[in-house]
Design an enzyme around this catalytic site. Structure first.
Site, PDB file in Angstrom:
ATOM      1  CE  LYS A   1      -2.519   0.319   3.670  1.00  0.00           C
ATOM      2  NZ  LYS A   1      -2.000   1.487   4.413  1.00  0.00           N
TER       3      LYS A   1
ATOM      4  NE  ARG B   1      -4.804   1.600   9.770  1.00  0.00           N
ATOM      5  CZ  ARG B   1      -3.600   1.362  10.255  1.00  0.00           C
ATOM      6  NH1 ARG B   1      -3.454   0.547  11.280  1.00  0.00           N
ATOM      7  NH2 ARG B   1      -2.540   1.933   9.725  1.00  0.00           N
TER       8      ARG B   1
ATOM      9  NE  ARG C   1       8.060  -5.101   7.269  1.00  0.00           N
ATOM     10  CZ  ARG C   1       6.872  -4.526   7.357  1.00  0.00           C
ATOM     11  NH1 ARG C   1       6.464  -3.712   6.402  1.00  0.00           N
ATOM     12  NH2 ARG C   1       6.071  -4.788   8.365  1.00  0.00           N
TER      13      ARG C   1
ATOM     14  NE  ARG D   1       7.657  -4.163  12.411  1.00  0.00           N
ATOM     15  CZ  ARG D   1       6.648  -3.427  11.966  1.00  0.00           C
ATOM     16  NH1 ARG D   1       6.542  -2.165  12.319  1.00  0.00           N
ATOM     17  NH2 ARG D   1       5.740  -3.944  11.159  1.00  0.00           N
TER      18      ARG D   1
ATOM     19  NE  ARG E   1       1.196  -7.123  11.599  1.00  0.00           N
ATOM     20  CZ  ARG E   1       2.201  -6.674  10.855  1.00  0.00           C
ATOM     21  NH1 ARG E   1       3.324  -7.374  10.767  1.00  0.00           N
ATOM     22  NH2 ARG E   1       2.107  -5.548  10.202  1.00  0.00           N
TER      23      ARG E   1
END
Length: 228
Positions: free
Chosen positions: A20, A93, A128, A161, A172
């Protein structure tokens, strides 16, 4: 018939890791659109010690999400008097947040849903790594550091993370799916929703460009990508 003179009030929606941010940056690069990223707004208010920023900081310091009413006030202050095309990134959201925009006469007229398969997102996010001090992000597939595990600029160690680990990513995405469905249904019923499905931003971006190109004039044309 589509009114191309109508001010663009756009929203971009997508799961964590869908690309995004990359799509948003390309929209801003190619179209005369003000980018309103709620995360950036929040950080700015906190840095300036505004009333809204101080309230938000209280929740964040406790590890809590910033409540809807505060986020709504932040967004409302940013967009209520705008007379230009804009792109909301990071809000709404949830269905309740969308209804808050509606009640404040700020409903979007263009909602773009970036839909990337879960397995692609899990693979992408699990590769990542970040430099915590600067926020620089690396990906082992397409933006790898020059030295494994080391930031290119400072030479400091990169970290992954906890919420970028596969099991956390799955949770998530499950949470995202639960909250996003009522929101997408709402915008679909209002006939402002378009979903763009693909595995990569390079695959999705040309369709986003054409979608916006019939609504507002571009700043620059989309250059064809070399596929050789």
């Amino acid at each position: 018939m589509l009114n191309t003179l109508l001010m663009l009030k756009a929203v971009i929606i997508g799961a964590p890791g869908c690309g995004k941010g990359t799509i948003s940056s390309r929209i801003i690069d190619h179209f005369n659109v003000k980018h309103i990223a709620t995360g950036d707004i929040l950080r700015s208010h906190i840095a300036q010690n505004t009333t809204l920023g101080l309230k938000a900081k209280e929740y964040m310091n406790k590890g809590l999400l910033v409540p809807d009413d505060l986020m709504i006030d932040l967004v409302k202050n940013e967009v209520k008097d705008l007379k230009c095309n804009y792109l909301l990134d990071g809000f709404p959201r949830t269905y309740d947040q969308a209804m808050a925009l509606f009640k404040n006469h700020l409903s979007p007229n263009c909602v773009m849903h970036i839909n990337v398969p879960k397995e692609v997102i899990i693979d992408r996010l699990s590769k990542r790594w970040i430099h915590p001090a600067s926020g620089r992000v690396y990906n082992l597939d397409f933006n790898a550091p020059k030295k494994p595990g080391i930031d290119d600029i400072t030479g400091e160690k990169l970290i992954q993370r906890d919420d970028d680990k596969p099991e956390a990513i799955k949770k998530r995405l499950e949470t995202f799916d639960q909250t996003i469905k009522p929101l997408l249904d709402y915008y679909d019923n209002r006939e402002v929703l378009d979903t763009f499905t693909g595995n990569t931003t390079d695959e999705i971006w040309p369709r986003i460009y054409e979608h916006l190109n019939i609504r507002i004039p571009p700043l620059k044309r989309l250059e064809p990508r070399n596929t050789n």
